[in-house]
Design an enzyme around this catalytic site. Structure first.
Site, short mmCIF file in Angstrom:
data_model
loop_
_atom_site.label_atom_id
_atom_site.label_comp_id
_atom_site.label_asym_id
_atom_site.label_seq_id
_atom_site.Cartn_x
_atom_site.Cartn_y
_atom_site.Cartn_z
CE LYS A 1 -2.06 2.02 3.85
NZ LYS A 1 -2.14 3.29 3.74
CG ASP B 1 -4.98 4.45 2.05
OD1 ASP B 1 -6.07 4.86 1.70
OD2 ASP B 1 -4.37 4.16 3.14
CE LYS C 1 -7.00 6.57 4.72
NZ LYS C 1 -5.80 5.87 4.42
CG ASP D 1 -11.56 17.49 -4.56
OD1 ASP D 1 -12.37 18.53 -4.76
OD2 ASP D 1 -10.41 17.83 -4.56
CB THR E 1 -9.44 2.07 12.08
OG1 THR E 1 -8.12 2.60 11.35
CG2 THR E 1 -9.73 1.08 11.35
NE ARG F 1 1.52 3.45 12.86
CZ ARG F 1 0.55 4.07 13.64
NH1 ARG F 1 1.02 5.10 14.53
NH2 ARG F 1 -0.83 4.30 13.35
O1 C5P Z 1 0.89 1.67 11.06
P1 C5P Z 1 -0.86 1.05 11.13
O2 C5P Z 1 -0.79 -0.27 10.90
O3 C5P Z 1 -1.47 1.63 11.73
O4 C5P Z 1 -1.02 1.48 9.46
C1 C5P Z 1 -2.33 1.52 8.91
C2 C5P Z 1 -2.11 1.91 7.46
O5 C5P Z 1 -3.45 1.89 6.96
C3 C5P Z 1 -1.74 3.53 7.48
O6 C5P Z 1 -1.01 3.77 6.16
C4 C5P Z 1 -3.19 4.44 7.37
O7 C5P Z 1 -3.13 5.44 6.49
C5 C5P Z 1 -4.11 3.23 6.59
N1 C5P Z 1 -5.53 3.40 6.82
C6 C5P Z 1 -5.94 3.09 8.22
N2 C5P Z 1 -7.50 3.41 8.21
C7 C5P Z 1 -7.89 3.49 7.37
C8 C5P Z 1 -7.78 3.54 6.06
C9 C5P Z 1 -6.25 3.26 5.83
O8 C5P Z 1 -5.36 3.17 9.19
N3 C5P Z 1 -9.32 3.45 7.34
#
Ligand code: C5P
Length: 225
Positions: A33, A60, A62, A65, A115, A205
């Site tokens: 991603k 991603d 998002k 617009d 989330t 992460r």
């Molecule tokens: O580091 P972490 O596991 O929290 O990363 C989650 C990834 O998913 C991040 O890149 C974040 O931008 C993305 N994401 C998210 N929630 C969403 C959509 C995408 O955390 N609803």
């Protein structure tokens, strides 16, 4: 039950660090991603890099617009050859339809409620109704308007899967290997998300900051097998 796939969020600070991570993960059956943080600095080169290491790429960004701008952005994403791109379903049905109407396009994955929201922070934005109600309103709107997948937290994944069946993909970020103490508020483990029926779990992460990212990713793959 769908086979759950692991998608690694390439949230590296720059291309050089992203390449080093991709080198470590080389050979593992994962998807990548590319999100706004890396894309803002490196642009399409970040997508090209992920493609170089194989697998499908989820862009991603998002998008949120006016319909014409989102349509143009999705058309441009198609030129990059990405597998999927995200847009905020709160952009409305007209916006989603403008993107869905493009003939040769990536899959459209609709963001419902991030989330990172919990009930308190969600209420403070001023939305009416609970997180769950909003997720289903937005998901209904998205599916009617032509999206291919729904992005939600693993906690809502089973209900979303049940409501829309196998024709709509379920994508869940908010994956944590243990107790989460960060901005992800509605998190679950890889196994729980897989059990809930996610097609893709998105992990950033927990892999990126692991001492051995390849080992951690391999362990997650085993867990969702
Ligand atoms: O580091 P972490 O596991 O929290 O990363 C989650 C990834 O998913 C991040 O890149 C974040 O931008 C993305 N994401 C998210 N929630 C969403 C959509 C995408 O955390 N609803």
């Amino acid at each position: 039950m769908p086979k759950t796939r692991l998608m690694i969020a390439l949230d590296a600070p720059d291309l050089k660090t992203a390449r080093a991570l991709l080198e470590k993960l080389k050979g593992l059956p994962v998807f990548y991603k590319v999100g706004s943080s890396l894309f803002t600095l490196e642009g399409p080169a970040a997508v090209d890099l992920a493609h170089e290491y194989g697998g499908k790429v989820f862009l991603d960004l998002k998008l949120h617009d006016i319909p014409n701008t989102v349509k143009n952005a999705v058309e441009n994403a198609a030129k990059l050859g990405v597998y999927s791109i995200s847009l905020h379903l709160s952009g409305g049905a007209e916006m989603v339809r403008a993107a869905a109407g493009i003939k040769k396009r990536p899959e459209l994955w609709g963001i419902t409620v991030l989330t990172s929201f919990d009930a308190g922070s969600f209420a403070r934005v001023g939305f009416k109704g609970s997180i769950n109600e909003t997720i289903f309103n937005l998901a209904d709107l998205g599916v009617k308007s032509g999206i291919d997948g729904i992005v939600c937290s693993p906690r809502e994944a089973a209900a979303v899967r049940k409501r829309f069946g196998p024709g709509i993909k379920v994508i869940t970020p908010g994956i944590r290997l243990g107790q989460a103490c960060d901005d992800q508020k509605r998190a679950m483990t890889p196994k729980e998300a897989a059990r809930a029926g996610a097609d893709f779990i998105v992990v950033g992460r927990p892999v990126l900051t692991a001492r051995d990212p390849a080992r951690t990713a391999a362990a997650i793959l085993k867990e969702i097998e």
